[in-house]
Design an enzyme around this catalytic site. Structure first.
Site, PDB file in Angstrom:
ATOM      1  N   GLY A 187      94.380 -39.175  48.715  1.00 51.53           N
ATOM      2  CA  GLY A 187      93.051 -38.604  48.554  1.00 51.53           C
ATOM      3  C   GLY A 187      91.975 -39.634  48.806  1.00 51.53           C
TER       4      GLY A 187
ATOM      5  N   THR B 139      83.822 -42.834  46.557  1.00 51.85           N
ATOM      6  CA  THR B 139      83.829 -44.225  46.092  1.00 51.85           C
ATOM      7  C   THR B 139      85.154 -44.930  46.291  1.00 51.85           C
ATOM      8  OG1 THR B 139      84.552 -43.567  43.895  1.00 51.85           O
ATOM      9  CG2 THR B 139      82.174 -43.646  44.274  1.00 51.85           C
TER      10      THR B 139
ATOM     11  N   VAL C  99      92.725 -43.132  47.275  1.00 52.52           N
ATOM     12  CA  VAL C  99      93.810 -43.093  46.297  1.00 52.52           C
ATOM     13  C   VAL C  99      95.145 -43.069  47.034  1.00 52.52           C
ATOM     14  CG1 VAL C  99      94.788 -41.838  44.338  1.00 52.52           C
ATOM     15  CG2 VAL C  99      92.308 -41.939  44.628  1.00 52.52           C
TER      16      VAL C  99
ATOM     17  N   ASP D  92      80.581 -34.789  36.498  1.00 50.05           N
ATOM     18  CA  ASP D  92      81.035 -34.382  37.834  1.00 50.05           C
ATOM     19  C   ASP D  92      82.255 -33.469  37.711  1.00 50.05           C
ATOM     20  OD1 ASP D  92      81.011 -34.161  40.551  1.00 50.05           O
ATOM     21  OD2 ASP D  92      81.860 -36.152  40.963  1.00 50.05           O
TER      22      ASP D  92
ATOM     23  N   LYS E 188      94.080 -46.117  42.626  1.00 50.70           N
ATOM     24  CA  LYS E 188      92.727 -45.833  43.118  1.00 50.70           C
ATOM     25  C   LYS E 188      92.102 -47.163  43.515  1.00 50.70           C
ATOM     26  CE  LYS E 188      88.435 -43.489  41.850  1.00 50.70           C
ATOM     27  NZ  LYS E 188      87.824 -42.504  40.985  1.00 50.70           N
TER      28      LYS E 188
ATOM     29  N   GLY F 277      87.790 -40.243  48.117  1.00 55.99           N
ATOM     30  CA  GLY F 277      86.554 -39.764  47.510  1.00 55.99           C
ATOM     31  C   GLY F 277      85.395 -40.555  48.073  1.00 55.99           C
TER      32      GLY F 277
HETATM   33  N1  LIG Z   1      96.291 -39.533  39.800  1.00 55.95           N
HETATM   34  C1  LIG Z   1      96.232 -38.972  40.995  1.00 55.95           C
HETATM   35  N2  LIG Z   1      97.342 -38.434  41.534  1.00 55.95           N
HETATM   36  C2  LIG Z   1      97.295 -37.865  42.761  1.00 55.95           C
HETATM   37  N3  LIG Z   1      96.169 -37.768  43.502  1.00 55.95           N
HETATM   38  C3  LIG Z   1      95.028 -38.302  43.013  1.00 55.95           C
HETATM   39  C4  LIG Z   1      94.999 -38.937  41.735  1.00 55.95           C
HETATM   40  N4  LIG Z   1      93.739 -39.346  41.498  1.00 55.95           N
HETATM   41  C5  LIG Z   1      93.013 -38.981  42.579  1.00 55.95           C
HETATM   42  N5  LIG Z   1      93.775 -38.359  43.488  1.00 55.95           N
HETATM   43  C6  LIG Z   1      93.332 -37.813  44.782  1.00 55.95           C
HETATM   44  O1  LIG Z   1      92.321 -38.626  45.298  1.00 55.95           O
HETATM   45  C7  LIG Z   1      91.094 -37.899  45.451  1.00 55.95           C
HETATM   46  C8  LIG Z   1      89.928 -38.810  45.158  1.00 55.95           C
HETATM   47  O2  LIG Z   1      90.018 -39.312  43.858  1.00 55.95           O
HETATM   48  P1  LIG Z   1      88.732 -39.499  42.926  1.00 55.95           P
HETATM   49  O3  LIG Z   1      88.079 -38.188  42.758  1.00 55.95           O
HETATM   50  O4  LIG Z   1      89.127 -40.204  41.694  1.00 55.95           O
HETATM   51  O5  LIG Z   1      87.876 -40.424  43.877  1.00 55.95           O
HETATM   52  P2  LIG Z   1      86.306 -40.584  43.949  1.00 55.95           P
HETATM   53  O6  LIG Z   1      85.981 -41.475  45.068  1.00 55.95           O
HETATM   54  O7  LIG Z   1      85.834 -40.963  42.600  1.00 55.95           O
HETATM   55  O8  LIG Z   1      85.887 -39.088  44.283  1.00 55.95           O
HETATM   56  P3  LIG Z   1      84.464 -38.428  44.263  1.00 55.95           P
HETATM   57  O9  LIG Z   1      84.034 -38.300  45.682  1.00 55.95           O
HETATM   58  O10 LIG Z   1      84.701 -37.113  43.613  1.00 55.95           O
HETATM   59  O11 LIG Z   1      83.568 -39.306  43.467  1.00 55.95           O
HETATM   60  C9  LIG Z   1      91.215 -36.758  44.492  1.00 55.95           C
HETATM   61  O12 LIG Z   1      90.418 -35.658  44.888  1.00 55.95           O
HETATM   62  C10 LIG Z   1      92.712 -36.442  44.582  1.00 55.95           C
HETATM   63  O13 LIG Z   1      93.002 -35.638  45.699  1.00 55.95           O
END
Ligand SMILES: Nc1ncnc2c1ncn2[C@@H]1O[C@H](COP(=O)(O)OP(=O)(O)OP(=O)(O)O)[C@@H](O)[C@H]1O
Length: 791
Positions: free
Chosen positions: A25, A29, A32, A144, A47, A27
């Site tokens: 994944g 920021t 993952v 969020d 992450k 995001g």
């Molecule tokens: N523990 C996990 N297990 C499996 N996939 C995960 C996990 N944590 C995050 N992901 C995947 O990674 C993606 C991004 O993670 P996360 O939302 O924590 O990142 P972010 O950069 O903070 O996102 P955002 O744009 O919402 O701020 C999630 O939408 C999910 O698909």
């Protein structure tokens, strides 16, 4: 230099390793990855915070790590470690790997295009609400909340556990503390926050924790329906309309959608018909959604209100009732302390069948006999929740409208050479195919259950008549016993009557008791007359009952032979077409990645498009065929169940008549009992007179006019020894006797009377024995009848 594994470049932290190719994944920021613990080999999610923007995001990532370290709840992602990537020094956050991905990725899949199915939805709702309640208890605002930040973890038992994740925007707020910073994701953003963050307009400078509730409402709606609740035509770019929709919507409205450019907004206070959740759950959910997505602060729900409503939904007992007349799987969400009558009221709401007309069967037994009327639903046996309850409408004249599941058209194709649009088209059609697969499963279940319902109804009516048949047989026995008792009492009465003259000669004190009994002839005659009359009624019931049983039996072959069509392949047939569409979708996705297609790939693309068209048509026509078949079967079932329900009405009439007969016999029994008592009182006085001795009447003088009534020590003694004891002998003179023409005839008369007295004693003994036995027989029949036929 990063080491390269066979499958891609590897990254390490002190305790973890991950492959850069295993990105699960991305995001705004961070990225993952699927990683592993270097010692245990345990899976985890790594992450990795964005390198370039690290400086600006350092604070937020630090905050996220710190905050997560403090949290410990089943529905909040668990903090495992925070380390640094050895090669770059970038910070990583390690959490358990959630195999199910995020809710957002799930909703992107065609099978969830119309929302989650009921069971998974309830797990999501309960888990997310519990997670949020936990955050609330610690004063943490997530800021969020959205499907992308809710992960699906699958535990050891295979059960889904939803966990809140991504605490990058979260803040710890003290009671009612407000904040100014802008976070969140557009589609799930509270209108006030939207106005400032997206429209950049001045608005409220301060927000409070309740912004999470709005986002929670939008998330619930999205998961329940597969759609966003508020949609402006054109999507994210149409910010003004989006804000207009959310800020201007009326209270109670839970969705506003604009489908045309500058077009009108379609408002709704209900969840859409395509939503896969049962009607009753939708009804419970809409006030929650309306309360959460409310701009008027005075009407908006508080955290406590929202959590307690969600809890009350989750704690409800799900009851599945098959409403036979409409061929409908009725799902009721009952409160734990609801009772039988509440089930009836709730069922009446969705079917229109008033409680008096409801026949609720648990398989082939009446449901109210299976569970008691005063029992709370939470104490019902588990089997009561396994979908074996059937609802019939006793009113056979009522309209029977078969429930037809919602259908959706396959989106039509506008010929184009755009590969992106082709993927979209295949995806949408795949969603529709899943929708039909879901409904085919339902149609198959309904067809099986509507068939089953006739068998249960037939068995129920047969079982209903069986005890009546037993009552009838027992009542006949009762009648015979009553007649026998009456016969015994009648002859005793006659015997006692004939004894009166001789008893009058003795000093017998209790003679009035014998007189009282001997005067009961009119009672005996009356009882005899009543029994004879009742005989006619019993015979009539017998004939009616046998005809009814015969009629039900006649239905057996018809019931079993209704044109049942094998439905075992229905689901697999539809599934096969859907799999074909899945195949087309993945080919189209591949072609989209290629961008430019080779002529052979163009050929394949066209052939796949053809397959897509054909599969759609097949699904529609096969599904329509199933529906037609279901309607035909329902028609047949209606005929048979209509007849059976009429038989049930007749059976009820027989039951009423039979109960009258039983009541009559109870009455007779009481009257016989009274007579019996009078008899016993009279009979019990005899030994006082007779003792255990035989009586003999002998001339006392040789004048032929005086006689001795002698009581022998015992009958045996008197006959074997030929001696007669004088003791207790009573003297009579003929003056005390009725005058008779000659001493010889007097002597004969006395002898006869003496014999009669002896006989009476013996007869009385055996009569008492007989009556006691008869009484026992009568009592057991009466008890059996009182217990409703249970021997
Ligand atoms: N523990 C996990 N297990 C499996 N996939 C995960 C996990 N944590 C995050 N992901 C995947 O990674 C993606 C991004 O993670 P996360 O939302 O924590 O990142 P972010 O950069 O903070 O996102 P955002 O744009 O919402 O701020 C999630 O939408 C999910 O698909």
């Amino acid at each position: 230099m990063q080491p390269i594994g066979k499958s891609g470049p590897l990254s390490y932290s002190r305790n973890y390793v991950w492959n850069k190719k295993d990105c699960v994944g991305k995001g705004a920021t961070a990225e993952v990855f699927l990683g592993r613990h270097r010692q245990t080999g345990e899976n985890c999610a790594i992450k990795l915070f964005n390198v370039r923007e690290f400086m600006t995001l350092a604070a937020s990532s630090k905050r996220e790590i710190e905050l997560l370290g403090k949290l410990k709840h089943r529905n909040v992602i668990t903090f495992l470690a925070s380390e640094t990537e050895l090669s770059t020094g970038n910070e990583i956050l390690v959490t358990p790997y959630c195999q199910g991905g995020s809710l957002f990725s799930m909703l992107e899949q065609p099978q969830y295009a119309y929302g989650f199915p009921e069971d998974e939805f309830l797990i999501f709702l309960g888990d997310t609400s519990r997670g949020m309640e936990y955050l609330r208890s610690l004063g943490i605002t997530h800021r969020d909340i959205k499907p992308g930040n809710i992960m699906k973890f699958i535990d050891k038992s295979g059960r889904s556990v939803y966990k809140l994740t991504d605490f990058g925007a979260a803040r710890e707020l003290k009671d009612e503390e407000k904040f100014q910073s802008l976070y969140g994701t557009e589609e799930y953003l509270h209108p006030d926050m939207y106005q400032r963050a997206i429209l950049k307009e001045p608005g409220s400078q301060f927000f409070d924790a309740s912004v999470d509730l709005w986002s929670f409402g939008c998330t619930i709606y999205h998961v329940a329906t597969g759609q966003l609740p508020f949609q402006a035509h054109g999507g994210r770019i149409n910010t003004v309309v989006m804000h207009k929709i959310t800020s201007e919507k009326a209270s109670g409205v839970i969705s506003g959608i604009q489908t045309e450019p500058n077009g009108a907004i379609t408002w709704s206070k209900d969840l859409p018909n395509t939503c896969l959740l049962p009607q009753s759950l939708k009804k419970l959910l809409t006030p929650v959604l309306a309360g959460l997505m409310e701009t008027d602060k005075s009407k908006a729900w508080s955290f406590e209100q929202s959590f307690s409503h969600v809890k009350s939904i989750i704690s409800r007992k799900r009851m599945e009732i098959f409403y036979q007349a409409a061929c409908l799987e009725l799902i009721l969400y009952m409160r734990e302390d609801d009772k039988y009558c509440n089930i009836q009221e709730e069922a009446a709401q969705y079917t229109g069948v008033i409680p008096e007309n409801q026949l609720l069967l648990f398989r082939d037994k009446e449901f109210c006999n299976y569970v008691s009327a005063t029992e709370k639903i939470c104490n019902y046996p588990r089997k009561a929740f396994e979908g074996d309850i059937y609802l019939f409408n006793r009113d056979t004249l009522a309209e029977m409208n078969i429930y037809v599941p919602e259908t959706v058209p396959f989106p039509s194709r506008i010929p184009t050479s755009d590969l992106i649009e082709d993927v979209e088209l295949a995806k949408l059609r795949c969603s529709v195919a899943y929708f039909y697969e879901f409904h085919t499963e339902k149609v198959v279940r309904c067809q099986q259950r509507v068939k089953q319902s006739v068998f249960y109804l037939r068995d129920y009516i047969r079982d209903y008549l069986n005890p009546i048949n037993v009552w009838l047989t027992e009542t006949k026995k009762l009648k015979a016993e009553s007649e026998r008792t009456l016969g015994i009492l009648d002859s005793s009465l006659k015997l006692f009557g004939s004894m009166l003259p001789v008893l009058n000669l003795t000093s017998y004190k209790d003679i009035e008791k014998v007189v009282e009994f001997a005067n009961k002839q009119d009672v005996v005659d009356n009882l005899k007359g009543s029994l004879a009359k009742e005989d006619k009624r019993i015979n009539e019931i017998d004939v009616y009952l046998q005809v009814l049983l015969e009629k039900i039996k006649e239905q057996d072959p018809v019931v079993t032979s209704v044109g049942w069509q094998e439905e075992q392949f229905w689901v697999s047939t539809i599934k096969q077409f859907r799999l074909t569409i899945n195949g087309v979708l993945s080919t189209f996705r591949k072609h989209k990645r290629y961008g430019d297609l080779h002529p052979h790939e163009v050929f394949i693309h066209q052939a796949e498009m053809q397959k897509l068209e054909e599969s759609n048509l097949q699904i529609l026509s096969v599904f329509q065929g199933y529906l037609d078949n279901l309607k035909r079967i329902c028609g047949e079932v209606k005929k048979h169940s209509g007849l059976l329900l009429k038989h049930l009405t007749r059976a009820k009439k027989v039951e009423v008549n039979m109960k009258c007969v039983i009541d009559f016999h109870k009455e007779i029994d009481i009257r016989l009992g009274k007579l019996d008592e009078t008899y016993k009182e009279a009979a019990l006085t005899l030994p006082q007179l007779l003792g255990s001795h035989a009586i003999e009447v002998l001339p006392s003088k040789n004048d032929g006019n005086s006689f001795l009534v002698k009581q022998a020590a015992s009958t045996q003694e008197s006959t074997s020894k030929g001696k007669i004891s004088q003791c207790g002998a009573t003297d009579f003179t003929d003056k005390q006797l009725i005058s008779t023409p000659s001493p010889a005839s007097k002597s004969k008369m006395y002898c006869d009377l003496a014999r009669q007295l002896n006989e009476t004693r013996l007869e009385t003994e055996s009569t008492m024995k007989n009556l006691t036995e008869n009484k026992k027989g009568l009592e057991s029949i009466v008890t059996m009848l009182q217990n409703g036929g249970e021997c």
